[in-house]
Design an enzyme around this catalytic site. Structure first.
Site, PDB file in Angstrom:
ATOM      1  N   HIS A 143       6.390  -6.893  10.984  1.00  0.00           N
ATOM      2  CA  HIS A 143       7.811  -6.488  11.330  1.00  0.00           C
ATOM      3  C   HIS A 143       7.904  -7.346  12.857  1.00  0.00           C
ATOM      4  O   HIS A 143       9.252  -7.961  12.942  1.00  0.00           O
ATOM      5  CB  HIS A 143       7.948  -5.129  11.429  1.00  0.00           C
ATOM      6  CG  HIS A 143       7.886  -4.262  10.293  1.00  0.00           C
ATOM      7  ND1 HIS A 143       7.737  -2.834  10.286  1.00  0.00           N
ATOM      8  CD2 HIS A 143       7.883  -4.763   9.092  1.00  0.00           C
ATOM      9  CE1 HIS A 143       7.710  -2.559   8.713  1.00  0.00           C
ATOM     10  NE2 HIS A 143       7.628  -3.655   8.242  1.00  0.00           N
ATOM     11  N   THR A 187       4.460  -0.694  18.682  1.00  0.00           N
ATOM     12  CA  THR A 187       3.838   0.152  17.899  1.00  0.00           C
ATOM     13  C   THR A 187       2.558  -0.210  17.203  1.00  0.00           C
ATOM     14  O   THR A 187       1.687   0.099  16.947  1.00  0.00           O
ATOM     15  CB  THR A 187       4.879   0.524  16.620  1.00  0.00           C
ATOM     16  OG1 THR A 187       5.452  -0.745  16.253  1.00  0.00           O
ATOM     17  CG2 THR A 187       5.801   1.590  17.033  1.00  0.00           C
ATOM     18  N   ASP A 195       1.323  -3.587   9.505  1.00  0.00           N
ATOM     19  CA  ASP A 195       2.747  -3.762   8.887  1.00  0.00           C
ATOM     20  C   ASP A 195       3.712  -3.814  10.216  1.00  0.00           C
ATOM     21  O   ASP A 195       4.537  -4.764  10.401  1.00  0.00           O
ATOM     22  CB  ASP A 195       3.309  -2.326   8.507  1.00  0.00           C
ATOM     23  CG  ASP A 195       3.109  -2.077   6.845  1.00  0.00           C
ATOM     24  OD1 ASP A 195       2.561  -2.919   6.403  1.00  0.00           O
ATOM     25  OD2 ASP A 195       3.368  -0.892   6.364  1.00  0.00           O
ATOM     26  N   GLU A 196       3.294  -3.120  11.538  1.00  0.00           N
ATOM     27  CA  GLU A 196       3.986  -3.327  12.674  1.00  0.00           C
ATOM     28  C   GLU A 196       4.139  -4.688  12.892  1.00  0.00           C
ATOM     29  O   GLU A 196       5.203  -5.192  13.486  1.00  0.00           O
ATOM     30  CB  GLU A 196       3.595  -2.425  13.633  1.00  0.00           C
ATOM     31  CG  GLU A 196       3.447  -0.890  13.331  1.00  0.00           C
ATOM     32  CD  GLU A 196       4.593  -0.192  12.926  1.00  0.00           C
ATOM     33  OE1 GLU A 196       5.656  -0.716  12.640  1.00  0.00           O
ATOM     34  OE2 GLU A 196       4.531   1.048  13.031  1.00  0.00           O
ATOM     35  N   HIS A 240       4.761   5.159   6.914  1.00  0.00           N
ATOM     36  CA  HIS A 240       3.696   5.353   8.166  1.00  0.00           C
ATOM     37  C   HIS A 240       3.815   6.847   8.481  1.00  0.00           C
ATOM     38  O   HIS A 240       2.718   7.494   8.637  1.00  0.00           O
ATOM     39  CB  HIS A 240       4.492   4.502   9.266  1.00  0.00           C
ATOM     40  CG  HIS A 240       4.392   3.040   9.071  1.00  0.00           C
ATOM     41  ND1 HIS A 240       5.060   2.049   9.817  1.00  0.00           N
ATOM     42  CD2 HIS A 240       3.962   2.255   7.773  1.00  0.00           C
ATOM     43  CE1 HIS A 240       4.709   1.030   9.318  1.00  0.00           C
ATOM     44  NE2 HIS A 240       4.114   0.900   8.246  1.00  0.00           N
ATOM     45  N   TRP A 278       0.696  -1.164  -0.051  1.00  0.00           N
ATOM     46  CA  TRP A 278       0.082   0.162  -0.080  1.00  0.00           C
ATOM     47  C   TRP A 278       0.982   1.151   0.042  1.00  0.00           C
ATOM     48  O   TRP A 278       2.199   1.122   0.715  1.00  0.00           O
ATOM     49  CB  TRP A 278      -0.938   0.025   1.285  1.00  0.00           C
ATOM     50  CG  TRP A 278      -0.367  -0.143   2.546  1.00  0.00           C
ATOM     51  CD1 TRP A 278      -0.014  -1.189   2.913  1.00  0.00           C
ATOM     52  CD2 TRP A 278       0.187   1.169   3.304  1.00  0.00           C
ATOM     53  NE1 TRP A 278       0.718  -0.663   4.362  1.00  0.00           N
ATOM     54  CE2 TRP A 278       0.864   0.638   4.466  1.00  0.00           C
ATOM     55  CE3 TRP A 278       0.187   2.775   2.938  1.00  0.00           C
ATOM     56  CZ2 TRP A 278       1.452   1.797   5.336  1.00  0.00           C
ATOM     57  CZ3 TRP A 278       0.763   3.220   4.107  1.00  0.00           C
ATOM     58  CH2 TRP A 278       1.204   2.971   5.300  1.00  0.00           C
ATOM     59  N   GLU A 323       8.529  -3.187  17.803  1.00  0.00           N
ATOM     60  CA  GLU A 323       7.441  -3.410  16.637  1.00  0.00           C
ATOM     61  C   GLU A 323       6.158  -3.779  17.344  1.00  0.00           C
ATOM     62  O   GLU A 323       5.008  -3.288  16.846  1.00  0.00           O
ATOM     63  CB  GLU A 323       7.969  -4.471  15.593  1.00  0.00           C
ATOM     64  CG  GLU A 323       9.157  -4.144  14.892  1.00  0.00           C
ATOM     65  CD  GLU A 323       8.813  -3.035  13.866  1.00  0.00           C
ATOM     66  OE1 GLU A 323       7.876  -2.578  13.587  1.00  0.00           O
ATOM     67  OE2 GLU A 323       9.768  -2.511  13.125  1.00  0.00           O
ATOM     68  N   GLU A 358       7.108   8.095  14.410  1.00  0.00           N
ATOM     69  CA  GLU A 358       7.474   7.486  12.955  1.00  0.00           C
ATOM     70  C   GLU A 358       8.316   8.401  12.091  1.00  0.00           C
ATOM     71  O   GLU A 358       9.149   7.622  11.249  1.00  0.00           O
ATOM     72  CB  GLU A 358       6.166   7.214  12.203  1.00  0.00           C
ATOM     73  CG  GLU A 358       4.970   6.256  12.822  1.00  0.00           C
ATOM     74  CD  GLU A 358       5.730   4.860  12.647  1.00  0.00           C
ATOM     75  OE1 GLU A 358       6.521   4.563  11.868  1.00  0.00           O
ATOM     76  OE2 GLU A 358       5.165   4.000  13.234  1.00  0.00           O
ATOM     77  N   GLU A 397       8.579   1.242   6.454  1.00  0.00           N
ATOM     78  CA  GLU A 397       8.151   2.269   7.564  1.00  0.00           C
ATOM     79  C   GLU A 397       8.078   3.701   7.243  1.00  0.00           C
ATOM     80  O   GLU A 397       7.254   4.351   7.842  1.00  0.00           O
ATOM     81  CB  GLU A 397       9.536   2.023   8.740  1.00  0.00           C
ATOM     82  CG  GLU A 397       9.507   0.926   9.503  1.00  0.00           C
ATOM     83  CD  GLU A 397       8.556   0.987  10.616  1.00  0.00           C
ATOM     84  OE1 GLU A 397       7.732   2.147  10.851  1.00  0.00           O
ATOM     85  OE2 GLU A 397       8.047  -0.089  11.080  1.00  0.00           O
TER      86      GLU A 397
HETATM   87 FE   LIG Z   1       7.856  -0.920  12.644  1.00  0.00          FE
HETATM   88 FE   LIG Z   2       6.152   2.329  12.037  1.00  0.00          FE
END
Ligand SMILES: [Fe+2]
Ligand SMILES: [Fe+2]
Length: 386
Positions: free
Chosen positions: A256, A223, A252-253, A170, A86, A220, A129, A167
């Protein structure tokens, strides 16, 4: 007892204000402090001290070299190809479309329904971020896995660059959303980002990839929890678009977190003693939050104040800290590790396994105190109390 002491994510905050950004006119100079400020006009506003470097024995670098095939097949698989990723634009009004102004108007109308303290937390999350250059630097301080050239072909370096690139979306997305919302003082926010990147961070990783990957596993997840909660609150206030934005970042976090926890899981397998000692060491030092040196040019305790609002809203609390610790102890099956531990390693194991309930008790007390703490104004929004 100060709030700072009670906020688990703000512990070990060793900072020193430097007045270098508010220099007095030459004629008024006199005290040694002021003279020093003139000598160092570009010192960061917050400095950290007592830094330990290269604590990992040099021979252990070989462990990370020997893990390169593993990293290729087990770590890089957690990245998403750019073409399938995305992008911030997917969630924002399209400036090239005729409907742009109407879309912005709608975004601003919906944003009106969100309380000011929600925006404080969202701004703090965005600033965190946006200090991404600091985190890439931090990863590249670690011995054995750093990107030696800036375009190194090792899987560790490929991971770090691609992780950074993921990242980067974000901060971009949250920044653009907040700009369009019309609810925040963008200039104050931009100043805070500039101060924060200039200050860096001090997670006490000592150039050790053991400490580094334990830290990133924790962070991670932190977040993930935090963006997940801002998504939940946005939904509660009827802002489904913003809920989608925060939820997408949270996922996403999570990915990760999966990748970093896999590295530590593998390290527990290869070097249980070294990994156990590192886990205990990291937890003794506490996981400091990436934006712990945050400053906006006005509030000397900005991070603690932002963190307190986040705790009051339930976005990220001292109990989440305890939950994450408990989760990682379980995830890495720390209790079940029997072989390969020295006497010191066994002690570290006992310490780490006994830590979650203790951390939770301290967290409960901290949360109680935070709820009663006085509300303070934030320059990011408007000068009023929350
Ligand atoms: Fe992250
Ligand atoms: Fe992030």
């Amino acid at each position: 007892m100060g709030l700072k002491l009670l906020l688990l994510n703000a512990i070990n905050f060793q900072s020193q204000r430097c007045p270098s950004f508010a220099l007095p006119p030459m004629a008024t100079l006199g005290s040694p402090k002021e003279v020093e400020a003139v000598k160092k006009p570009f010192s960061p506003p917050r400095l950290v001290h007592h830094q330990v470097t290269h604590s990992m024995p040099p021979h252990k670098i070989e462990i990370f070299k020997s893990m390169e095939d593993w990293a290729e097949n087990n770590l890089l698989t957690h990245l998403k190809p750019v073409e399938k990723s995305w992008q911030p634009q997917d969630f924002l009004p399209d400036p090239a479309s005729d409907g742009f102004h109407d879309q912005v108007k709608e975004l601003r109308e919906t944003a009106k329904e969100l309380p000011d303290d929600y925006f404080v937390v969202l701004v703090g999350d965005m600033i965190t971020e946006e200090a991404l250059p600091t985190y890439q630097t931090m990863l590249n301080t670690t011995d054995g896995v750093r990107d030696e050239t800036g375009a190194s072909p090792t899987p560790w370096a490929i991971w770090t660059r691609a992780w950074t690139a993921e990242e980067n979306r974000h901060g971009d997305l949250l920044n653009k959303y907040l700009y369009l919302s019309g609810r925040v003082d963008m200039r104050q926010i931009e100043k805070t980002i500039q101060y924060l990147i200039g200050s860096g961070m001090d997670p006490k990783l000592e150039n050790s990839p053991y400490l580094g990957f334990i830290y990133t596993s924790f962070q991670e997840r932190a977040t993930f929890v935090s963006h997940g909660n801002t998504a939940r609150l946005a939904r509660k206030h009827g802002d489904l678009k913003l809920a989608q934005i925060c939820g997408t970042i949270a996922s996403d976090e999570k990915r990760h977190e999966t990748a970093y926890t896999k590295i530590v899981e593998k390290l527990f397998e290869i070097d249980p003693d070294g990994t156990m000692l590192a886990f205990a060491d990291m937890m003794r030092k506490k996981i400091s939050m990436p934006a712990h040196l945050m400053y906006d040019g006005r509030d000397d305790n900005l991070f603690e104040h932002y963190s307190a609002v986040g705790q009051r809203l339930g976005v990220y609390t001292a109990l989440d800290y305890a939950d994450i610790l408990e989760h990682l102890v379980r995830r890495w099956k720390v209790e079940n590790i029997r072989s390969g531990l020295s006497a010191q390693g066994q002690k570290a194991q006992d310490y780490v396994c006994g830590l979650p309930p203790r951390t939770r008790r301290v967290g409960e007390r901290a949360l109680g105190m935070v709820k009663q703490a006085p509300r303070v104004p934030f320059s990011w929004i408007i000068e009023r109390s929350f």
